[in-house]
Design a protein around this motif. Sequence first.
Motif, PDB file in Angstrom:
ATOM      1  N   LEU A  76       0.804  -1.218   0.000  1.00  0.00           N
ATOM      2  CA  LEU A  76       0.000   0.000   0.000  1.00  0.00           C
ATOM      3  C   LEU A  76       0.839   1.272   0.000  1.00  0.00           C
ATOM      4  O   LEU A  76       0.344   2.334  -0.384  1.00  0.00           O
ATOM      5  CB  LEU A  76      -0.921   0.022   1.228  1.00  0.00           C
ATOM      6  CG  LEU A  76      -1.923  -1.126   1.336  1.00  0.00           C
ATOM      7  CD1 LEU A  76      -2.649  -1.058   2.677  1.00  0.00           C
ATOM      8  CD2 LEU A  76      -2.914  -1.092   0.188  1.00  0.00           C
ATOM      9  N   THR A  77       2.073   1.190   0.461  1.00  0.00           N
ATOM     10  CA  THR A  77       2.920   2.367   0.619  1.00  0.00           C
ATOM     11  C   THR A  77       4.306   2.106   0.036  1.00  0.00           C
ATOM     12  O   THR A  77       4.688   0.959  -0.205  1.00  0.00           O
ATOM     13  CB  THR A  77       3.053   2.739   2.110  1.00  0.00           C
ATOM     14  OG1 THR A  77       3.547   1.611   2.829  1.00  0.00           O
ATOM     15  CG2 THR A  77       1.719   3.167   2.696  1.00  0.00           C
ATOM     16  N   SER A  78       5.061   3.182  -0.169  1.00  0.00           N
ATOM     17  CA  SER A  78       6.431   3.038  -0.665  1.00  0.00           C
ATOM     18  C   SER A  78       7.327   4.060   0.027  1.00  0.00           C
ATOM     19  O   SER A  78       6.861   5.078   0.526  1.00  0.00           O
ATOM     20  CB  SER A  78       6.488   3.207  -2.189  1.00  0.00           C
ATOM     21  OG  SER A  78       6.033   4.479  -2.587  1.00  0.00           O
ATOM     22  N   ILE A  79       8.620   3.739   0.055  1.00  0.00           N
ATOM     23  CA  ILE A  79       9.606   4.575   0.741  1.00  0.00           C
ATOM     24  C   ILE A  79      10.662   4.993  -0.272  1.00  0.00           C
ATOM     25  O   ILE A  79      11.204   4.149  -1.000  1.00  0.00           O
ATOM     26  CB  ILE A  79      10.284   3.796   1.884  1.00  0.00           C
ATOM     27  CG1 ILE A  79       9.244   3.211   2.829  1.00  0.00           C
ATOM     28  CG2 ILE A  79      11.265   4.692   2.629  1.00  0.00           C
ATOM     29  CD1 ILE A  79       9.823   2.212   3.822  1.00  0.00           C
ATOM     30  N   GLY A 138       0.938   4.574  -2.027  1.00  0.00           N
ATOM     31  CA  GLY A 138       1.052   4.080  -3.391  1.00  0.00           C
ATOM     32  C   GLY A 138       2.490   3.787  -3.764  1.00  0.00           C
ATOM     33  O   GLY A 138       3.397   3.843  -2.933  1.00  0.00           O
ATOM     34  N   PRO A 139       2.725   3.491  -5.040  1.00  0.00           N
ATOM     35  CA  PRO A 139       4.011   2.967  -5.468  1.00  0.00           C
ATOM     36  C   PRO A 139       5.096   3.992  -5.767  1.00  0.00           C
ATOM     37  O   PRO A 139       6.254   3.620  -5.922  1.00  0.00           O
ATOM     38  CB  PRO A 139       3.659   2.218  -6.754  1.00  0.00           C
ATOM     39  CG  PRO A 139       2.515   3.005  -7.325  1.00  0.00           C
ATOM     40  CD  PRO A 139       1.726   3.439  -6.117  1.00  0.00           C
ATOM     41  N   ASP A 140       4.738   5.270  -5.874  1.00  0.00           N
ATOM     42  CA  ASP A 140       5.735   6.209  -6.374  1.00  0.00           C
ATOM     43  C   ASP A 140       5.403   7.647  -5.994  1.00  0.00           C
ATOM     44  O   ASP A 140       4.314   7.931  -5.498  1.00  0.00           O
ATOM     45  CB  ASP A 140       5.868   6.079  -7.890  1.00  0.00           C
ATOM     46  CG  ASP A 140       4.551   6.333  -8.609  1.00  0.00           C
ATOM     47  OD1 ASP A 140       3.951   7.403  -8.394  1.00  0.00           O
ATOM     48  OD2 ASP A 140       4.123   5.467  -9.385  1.00  0.00           O
ATOM     49  N   PRO A 141       6.351   8.557  -6.259  1.00  0.00           N
ATOM     50  CA  PRO A 141       6.161   9.974  -5.935  1.00  0.00           C
ATOM     51  C   PRO A 141       5.454  10.782  -7.021  1.00  0.00           C
ATOM     52  O   PRO A 141       5.564  12.007  -7.037  1.00  0.00           O
ATOM     53  CB  PRO A 141       7.593  10.494  -5.752  1.00  0.00           C
ATOM     54  CG  PRO A 141       8.507   9.350  -5.926  1.00  0.00           C
ATOM     55  CD  PRO A 141       7.735   8.243  -6.541  1.00  0.00           C
TER      56      PRO A 141
END
Length: 194
Positions: A76-79, A138-141
Amino acid sequence: MAEKLDTSPEEEAIKDEAREFMTGLVGSGAGDQTNDSAGAPTADGADIIKAWKSKYSAAPEDTTMEDFWSLYDPYLTSIWKMVYDEADSNENLKETIGFVEDLLPQPGMTQLKKDHDCWCVVHTLENLGIEGVWFFNGPDPSKLFAANEDTSWYTFTQLRPEAIDPVKAAVAKIMMPIEGKLSGKVVKDTKVFC
């Protein structure tokens, strides 16, 4: 943002090309996703970002990395790690801190904050470098890039979706610098976008 050192048409063309490339790269990334990484932004992802922002902003000095990892969900999230590209051109600490102060309150950032699409911790270092860590719903900025063109001055690198030990160590190093140092440099200022 502060005045650029090189405003020649050639330099501006390079920056425009980089902005277009980053927008295209992030925008086309959905087809490249695997089951091991985050999908599109979701309400559940926003809830994770909201919970972590709330915990961190209430008492950052009491926040532990275990608190963070208990909330983290790579589906669900990305770093993403962020590094300022023009650090060698920075002339003084006040100006460099100003770059971060100008980056975070851009008009498009208000909606990102309200929607809990991202948050970050950004440090200005004694060598006039800028490093930070961003957490995205989500997957990206891509939403950040669309909301804030000043992000084109930075390189964003995704930390693997899985919460393996090297990822945990990289995030902890930026979130909570040991003895006030990051990458061997003294942290001179920290800004948080929550």
